[in-house]
Motif scaffolding. Structure first.
Motif, PDB file in Angstrom:
ATOM      1  N   UNK A 212       7.628  69.482  44.661  1.00  0.00           N
ATOM      2  CA  UNK A 212       7.009  70.736  45.630  1.00  0.00           C
ATOM      3  C   UNK A 212       7.000  70.405  47.251  1.00  0.00           C
ATOM      4  N   UNK A 213       6.718  69.618  46.901  1.00  0.00           N
ATOM      5  CA  UNK A 213       5.975  68.840  48.472  1.00  0.00           C
ATOM      6  C   UNK A 213       6.618  67.780  49.071  1.00  0.00           C
ATOM      7  N   UNK A 214       7.028  66.475  48.301  1.00  0.00           N
ATOM      8  CA  UNK A 214       7.824  65.044  48.203  1.00  0.00           C
ATOM      9  C   UNK A 214       8.950  65.858  49.246  1.00  0.00           C
ATOM     10  N   UNK A 215      10.128  66.809  48.523  1.00  0.00           N
ATOM     11  CA  UNK A 215      11.086  67.376  49.127  1.00  0.00           C
ATOM     12  C   UNK A 215      11.045  67.374  50.982  1.00  0.00           C
ATOM     13  N   UNK A 216      10.461  68.629  51.044  1.00  0.00           N
ATOM     14  CA  UNK A 216       9.952  69.448  52.027  1.00  0.00           C
ATOM     15  C   UNK A 216       9.700  68.184  53.401  1.00  0.00           C
ATOM     16  N   UNK A 217       8.536  67.482  52.306  1.00  0.00           N
ATOM     17  CA  UNK A 217       8.155  66.458  53.894  1.00  0.00           C
ATOM     18  C   UNK A 217       9.087  65.323  54.011  1.00  0.00           C
ATOM     19  N   UNK A 218      10.844  64.802  52.983  1.00  0.00           N
ATOM     20  CA  UNK A 218      11.274  64.320  53.499  1.00  0.00           C
ATOM     21  C   UNK A 218      11.953  64.917  54.973  1.00  0.00           C
ATOM     22  N   UNK A 219      12.632  65.960  54.215  1.00  0.00           N
ATOM     23  CA  UNK A 219      13.463  66.496  56.166  1.00  0.00           C
ATOM     24  C   UNK A 219      12.813  66.857  57.500  1.00  0.00           C
ATOM     25  N   UNK A 220      11.230  66.588  57.501  1.00  0.00           N
ATOM     26  CA  UNK A 220      11.191  66.681  58.566  1.00  0.00           C
ATOM     27  C   UNK A 220      10.077  65.483  58.980  1.00  0.00           C
ATOM     28  N   UNK A 221      10.242  64.581  58.550  1.00  0.00           N
ATOM     29  CA  UNK A 221       9.729  63.642  59.027  1.00  0.00           C
ATOM     30  C   UNK A 221      10.951  62.444  59.736  1.00  0.00           C
ATOM     31  N   UNK A 222      11.648  63.113  59.673  1.00  0.00           N
ATOM     32  CA  UNK A 222      12.916  61.903  59.914  1.00  0.00           C
ATOM     33  C   UNK A 222      14.043  61.025  59.648  1.00  0.00           C
ATOM     34  N   UNK A 223      13.137  60.990  58.432  1.00  0.00           N
ATOM     35  CA  UNK A 223      14.656  60.614  57.082  1.00  0.00           C
ATOM     36  C   UNK A 223      16.295  60.096  57.429  1.00  0.00           C
TER      37      UNK A 223
END
Ligand SMILES: Nc1ncnc2c1ncn2[C@@H]1O[C@H](COP(=O)(O)OP(=O)(O)OP(=O)(O)O)[C@@H](O)[C@H]1O
Ligand SMILES: [Mg+2]
Lengths: 246, 308
Positions: A168-179
């Motif tokens: 729940x934390x890992x995927x959203x972070x990916x989307x907002x981190x310029x990946x």
């Protein structure tokens, strides 16, 4: 706090973690292989510029590998009651967590350095800022491992509880981190959120290290601050939740 | 100085008092038995004294070091074999021993020979490099004991070290406990096996429902147990004065249990003879008669009843 004499204890813990946990099938598949497939399926039919590709893949790899095992060590040890064994020995919570972080950091650093190097060779990219990149891989891996360890403070003996929380934390972070999309191209609110994600600074650092515009040392500095913050936070929370596991 | 001091230790789980003001001292070089039925609070007390969990109140010291204030220093003085065998199954016996040795700060130069020695004494040397996953229960328990000795501790905490093992393994472990004690180690032995406590311990504390019911040498404890031998008898009629039963020779205590009477005394045989002549005199008949020996359960109930 953390004494040098504790380092030997932490290294012993790290060695144990690497032997015991990095051979477990499901954890490896979900933590390490899945993100690569995820990333490549995103790539198909897209024309990504080389700098975005290497920084995106590098960020994805380090984020998922460093957070693959770190969240599940504590619940697994609660379940197998090896935690009781550890706690009965003369080792502090900080030393124990440092050991888990060390193990996870080693795997994260190795498993992200390899794909970054491969892509660099394939795309013929030269690391113009080699030192900040190398240090950045170590610091980011430490930082993300600490975030994984922080998640494991959830006082449960069921690894899947923590795996759910972690996803729940890992995927959203990916989307907002310029990946996938460079942070600069995100809408206003996305840009704002991306500043609070440590992964953003690693992605930027990789970009800069291979010739993108920006300041490598500043990104490294911010990553270090995040690492210190999450370490203190993880130790604080674990000290509170550990008694609930015993 | 006492090796272990427990002062009014209290532990509550969700409002339930698992351990209620438990106090005792263990002298250096003693084998101290901690005896009680399931759920009495033995493991909880042991975990508090060894710094695994924190008490709600009360203190515990190991060689004068407060366990709550200074857990690491206290833990360095002791070796622990917890109730459940919980070595790492995915590590080898040697891997588990090395991990323990490094955490206890055994100097690297000595670790290898120390590990070999201990694995040898516990008959595990030939399996040193196989994963613990394939070990039998007895082998795991022996490994746990070997791990507890890696720092050559002066005080050893063993929580039911022989539970669930066959006679052979039990004997091996008991012999080791005796040897370790002869070498001068203080041993805190948790058990619910009164015979085991009797054979091994200098002194025994009996705990029941979180409270200490008695602390004494096994011999003196046994005299308490003997008085709990009893004869259970029912008569054809309740038409007599119970006080007449109480004053029969050899009867120390009388209790009514439904339509039956329980007569406590050290010699059930003598009591039966008395009961028979009593029945003749009163013109009654015996409907049933049973004797029961000193079961552990009875001893505990007896002891706690005398306490509160
Ligand atoms: N972590 C825990 N959470 C809630 N209750 C607990 C916990 N640990 C122990 N208890 C309760 O405390 C009481 C004492 O348990 P403890 O394990 O100390 O008993 P014991 O004497 O060691 O028993 P046994 O002979 O079965 O090992 C029991 O009622 C048990 O249910
Ligand atoms: Mg117990």
């Amino acid at each position: 706090m953390y004494y040098p004499s504790g380092l030997r204890k932490s290294i012993a813990i790290a060695r144990k973690d690497l032997r015991v946990y990095y051979g477990k099938g499901p954890v490896v598949i979900f933590g390490i292989l899945l993100p690569f497939f995820f990333f490549f399926s995103f790539l198909i039919g897209r024309d990504m510029p080389p700098l975005s590709l290497i920084s995106g893949l590098g960020g994805m790899a380090i984020w998922f590998t460093a957070t693959s095992i770190s969240p599940v060590i504590a619940p697994m040890e609660t379940r197998t009651r090896t935690l009781e064994r550890l706690v009965s020995m003369p080792i502090s919570v900080t030393e124990m967590l440092m050991g888990d972080i060390l193990a996870s950091m080693t795997m994260g650093a190795v498993l992200s350095a390899i794909p970054i190097s491969i892509i660099a060779v394939i795309l013929n990219l030269n690391p113009v800022n080699f030192f900040p990149l190398a240090l950045g891989i170590v610091v980011a891996s430490f930082c993300f491992s600490t975030i994984g360890v922080l998640m494991s403070a959830l006082p449960t003996d069921t690894p899947s509880d923590v795996i759910m929380l972690a996803l729940l934390i890992k995927f959203p972070v990916v989307f907002v981190s310029g990946v996938f999309i460079p942070a600069g191209n995100l809408p206003g609110w996305g840009k704002l959120i991306s500043r609070f994600s440590p992964l953003t600074y690693f992605v930027k650092l990789v970009r800069v290290s291979f010739g993108g515009t920006g300041q490598p040392w500043m990104n490294l500095g911010i990553l270090t601050l995040f690492a210190v913050f999450f370490l203190l936070f993880a130790v604080f929370v674990h000290k509170r939740t550990l008694p609930k596991r015993l | 100085m006492s090796a272990i001091v427990s002062k009014k230790l209290v532990k509550e789980f969700d409002g339930l008092r698992a351990v209620n003001e438990v106090s005792f001292r263990v002298d250096e070089g003693e084998i101290f038995g901690f005896l009680g039925p399931n759920g009495a609070g033995k493991t909880t007390t042991t975990r508090m004294i060894t710094g695994v969990i924190k008490p709600n109140s009360g203190t515990a010291t190991i060689e004068g070091i407060d366990v709550v204030q200074n857990p690491t220093a206290a833990k360095e003085k002791i070796g622990i074999a917890p109730e459940e065998a919980n070595a790492y199954l995915d590590l080898t016996a040697r891997g588990n021993m090395n991990l323990a040795g490094e955490i206890y700060g055994v100097p690297s130069g000595q670790l290898r020979s120390k590990v070999n020695d201990l694995l040898d004494t516990f008959g595990l040397l030939d399996r040193a490099d196989t994963k613990v996953k394939g070990f039998s229960k007895g082998m795991k328990q022996r490994l746990i004991l070997a791990m507890a000795l890696i720092n050559d501790p002066g005080i050893l905490f063993l929580d039911e070290p022989t539970a669930g093992l066959d006679v052979e393994s039990q004997r091996l472990i008991k012999d080791r406990i005796k040897e370790l004690n002869e070498e001068g180690k203080t041993i805190f032995l948790t058990t619910h096996d009164i015979a085991e406590a009797d054979r091994l311990c200098d002194r025994v504390a009996v705990i029941n429902r979180g409270r200490i019911a008695a602390i004494d040498s096994p011999e003196r404890l046994k005299t308490t147990i003997q008085s709990t031998q009893s004869v259970l008898v029912s008569f054809s009629s309740m038409n007599f004065d119970p006080e007449d039963l109480r004053v029969l020779e050899g009867v120390e205590e009388l209790e009514k249990e439904g339509d039956k009477w329980r007569l406590y005394g050290p010699e059930p045989g003598a009591i039966i003879e008395e009961v028979v002549s009593f029945v003749r005199e009163e013109g009654l008949k015996i409907l049933s008669l049973n004797t029961s020996g000193p079961s552990l359960e009875e001893t505990f109930t007896h002891l706690t009843k005398n306490q509160s």
